[in-house]
Design an enzyme around this catalytic site. Structure first.
Site, PDB file in Angstrom:
ATOM      1  N   GLU A  58      29.457  51.309  19.502  1.00 45.77           N
ATOM      2  CA  GLU A  58      28.966  52.683  19.672  1.00 45.77           C
ATOM      3  C   GLU A  58      30.092  53.715  19.634  1.00 45.77           C
ATOM      4  O   GLU A  58      31.140  53.524  20.272  1.00 45.77           O
ATOM      5  CB  GLU A  58      28.206  52.760  20.997  1.00 45.77           C
ATOM      6  N   ARG A 104      37.383  51.124  16.209  1.00 43.73           N
ATOM      7  CA  ARG A 104      36.465  50.067  15.770  1.00 43.73           C
ATOM      8  C   ARG A 104      37.173  48.817  15.272  1.00 43.73           C
ATOM      9  O   ARG A 104      36.595  47.754  15.218  1.00 43.73           O
ATOM     10  CB  ARG A 104      35.537  50.590  14.670  1.00 43.73           C
ATOM     11  N   SER A 161      28.712  51.724   1.644  1.00 38.84           N
ATOM     12  CA  SER A 161      29.564  52.335   2.669  1.00 38.84           C
ATOM     13  C   SER A 161      30.600  53.198   1.968  1.00 38.84           C
ATOM     14  O   SER A 161      31.046  52.874   0.874  1.00 38.84           O
ATOM     15  CB  SER A 161      30.264  51.247   3.483  1.00 38.84           C
ATOM     16  N   VAL A 171      27.826  47.403   6.067  1.00 38.97           N
ATOM     17  CA  VAL A 171      28.375  47.087   7.385  1.00 38.97           C
ATOM     18  C   VAL A 171      28.227  48.360   8.212  1.00 38.97           C
ATOM     19  O   VAL A 171      28.822  49.387   7.891  1.00 38.97           O
ATOM     20  CB  VAL A 171      29.855  46.671   7.282  1.00 38.97           C
ATOM     21  N   HIS A 172      27.379  48.312   9.224  1.00 39.15           N
ATOM     22  CA  HIS A 172      27.001  49.522   9.969  1.00 39.15           C
ATOM     23  C   HIS A 172      27.445  49.395  11.415  1.00 39.15           C
ATOM     24  O   HIS A 172      27.205  48.390  12.060  1.00 39.15           O
ATOM     25  CB  HIS A 172      25.477  49.665   9.905  1.00 39.15           C
ATOM     26  N   ASP A 173      28.094  50.452  11.921  1.00 40.93           N
ATOM     27  CA  ASP A 173      28.500  50.446  13.324  1.00 40.93           C
ATOM     28  C   ASP A 173      27.502  51.271  14.131  1.00 40.93           C
ATOM     29  O   ASP A 173      27.143  52.382  13.739  1.00 40.93           O
ATOM     30  CB  ASP A 173      29.923  50.999  13.469  1.00 40.93           C
ATOM     31  N   CYS A 221      24.837  63.361  12.672  1.00 37.00           N
ATOM     32  CA  CYS A 221      25.566  62.438  11.798  1.00 37.00           C
ATOM     33  C   CYS A 221      24.618  61.802  10.780  1.00 37.00           C
ATOM     34  O   CYS A 221      23.421  62.038  10.808  1.00 37.00           O
ATOM     35  CB  CYS A 221      26.269  61.370  12.632  1.00 37.00           C
ATOM     36  N   ASP A 239      39.621  56.588  16.241  1.00 38.15           N
ATOM     37  CA  ASP A 239      38.709  55.489  15.952  1.00 38.15           C
ATOM     38  C   ASP A 239      39.221  54.227  16.649  1.00 38.15           C
ATOM     39  O   ASP A 239      40.423  53.982  16.642  1.00 38.15           O
ATOM     40  CB  ASP A 239      38.705  55.270  14.420  1.00 38.15           C
TER      41      ASP A 239
END
Ligand SMILES: [Zn+2]
Length: 430
Positions: free
Chosen positions: A301, A343, A365, A255-257, A270, A341
């Site tokens: 983002e 998200r 992750s 699961v990628h943000d 990063c 954060d």
């Protein structure tokens, strides 16, 4: 003059027309009987009912907001500029999903999916009658097939970690994928429940902190769905999407943000792109063994703080007394954004429930927030796959050490206070 519909007035027939003449407000509760309310979590699409969000559909609308997330603003601009016919209705010929996804039992569970419409890709199929009767129902999900080619995957092939199989992965590094684009559809009572707040407080905050953009949030309690003007997500699937139905077949998932700077431009502050590429590699490996791999790519983002905040934080980190270092990594973000954060991983498992995933054998992750959100939804996680050290860019060491110290998953021991001081980033002008 601005005119509201009067109580008992019939909806305009047909409820379509160019944006001329009187402005018709939808904030008046007298329209509530016209639209069919959606029964979120009902056992079938028919019982649930269609999400009608097209702005031309007047009183038939059963949502707050407009389709296409943030792109609704570009559509409004195109209408204002005269380049888009305001009554244009999408011709959906040949747009059906390129792969079958669902239905799964999670789709009818009001606690499992609250931020997307699980039938969003199937509207032509499950609401064909309503479409024929003239209701403007638009897909909020599209499923297609493609080939992707990443230099990191070619590198993995050169180094012998991956091998072409002539099907999923070709000799020149092309990878076959099925991909799904998903726009947000929020069921407000369910969103409120996930965050343990009242629906009234949630509606009020959304109304006030969008500058009063959606009056219906506070005037139309009968409308339970909101199409928020935010980014959605994309799922990349490696292998057979329906393999999730077979408990004997392995499932890998990252699961990628979104991180535009690293993901697209290769910025080295990063680990986002290297970890994403590693996730793709794990997905391909898993699919080649007969399983299936998923990359869920969320448009959030800079920890959902946005790229302006992110770049401000980079400057603050690199200009602070003592330079960029792991011990102040989270603190600098909080100074600028007010939080570390934004998200909200609470909503993230919805996409996994939509895909029918009940367990993840290899979770690519290190984030405990993601791990906790997924397992909290009853999805089992087997192995956790950290990013290999060899893939961490030098300037990203500050982030990596800070995250490990904050409890992110790692097979190594947590860094101590001394190591936190040692991890240093490059100078701003270096
Ligand atoms: Zn990044």
């Amino acid at each position: 003059m601005i005119k509201n519909k009067q109580p008992g007035q019939q909806p305009d027939a047909p409820a379509k027309g160019p944006a001329k003449g009187h402005i018709k407000l939808t904030s008046h509760p007298s329209q509530r009987d016209a639209a069919s309310p959606v029964q979120w979590g009902a056992p079938s699409a028919g019982a649930r009912g269609p999400v009608v969000g097209a702005v031309n559909d007047g009183a038939q609308r059963n949502v707050i907001g407009a389709h296409s997330g943030s792109y609704s603003i570009y559509r409004a601009l195109a209408v204002a500029a005269g380049t888009l016919d305001p009554v244009h209705v999408a011709d959906l010929t040949d747009t059906a999903p390129a792969a079958r996804i669902g239905p799964y039992s999670q789709w009818a569970d009001v606690g499992k999916i609250v931020s997307l419409d699980p039938y969003g890709h199937m509207v032509s199929e499950v609401f064909s009658e309503q479409l024929e009767s003239g209701l403007d129902i638009r897909p909020t999900i599209a499923v297609t097939k493609a080939r992707v080619n990443m230099p990191e995957i070619k590198e993995a092939m050169r180094k012998g970690r991956l091998e072409a199989d002539g099907d999923l992965l070709t000799e020149n590094g092309d990878v076959r994928v099925t991909k799904a684009a998903i726009e947000p559809v929020w069921y407000l009572p369910g969103i409120a429940e996930r965050f343990a707040v009242s629906e009234t407080d949630l509606r009020r905050s959304l109304f006030e902190h969008s500058g009063g953009m959606y009056t219906e949030l506070v005037t139309r309690n009968d409308l339970k769905l909101f199409l928020p003007p935010i980014g959605g997500l994309t799922v990349y699937c490696f292998g057979d999407v329906s393999a999730v139905r077979d408990p004997g077949r392995e499932i890998a998932c990252r699961v990628h943000d979104e991180c535009n700077g690293s993901d697209v431009f290769g910025s080295d502050i990063c680990t986002c792109r290297p970890y994403l590429a590693h996730g793709v590699e794990v997905c391909i490996e898993t699919a080649q063994r007969g399983g299936v791999g998923f990359i869920v790519y969320n448009r959030k983002e800079g920890r959902a703080l946005g790229e302006v905040t992110k770049f401000l934080v980079y400057n603050a980190r690199k200009r602070q007394l003592g330079g960029d270092r792991a011990e102040t990594y989270f603190e600098r973000t909080e100074c600028v954004a007010g939080v570390q954060d934004m998200r909200f991983q609470e909503l993230m498992p919805d996409a996994l429930n939509w895909l029918g995933i009940a367990r993840i054998d290899r979770f690519v992750s290190m984030s405990d927030m993601k791990y906790d959100a997924i397992t909290g939804q009853g999805i089992e996680i087997g192995e956790r796959v950290a990013i290999p050290d060899s893939l961490i860019p030098e300037d990203a060491n500050v982030e990596m050490v800070a995250k490990k110290a904050a409890g992110y998953f790692s097979e190594e021991p947590e860094p101590d206070a001394e190591q936190l001081k040692v991890a240093r980033g490059r100078d701003l002008h270096d």
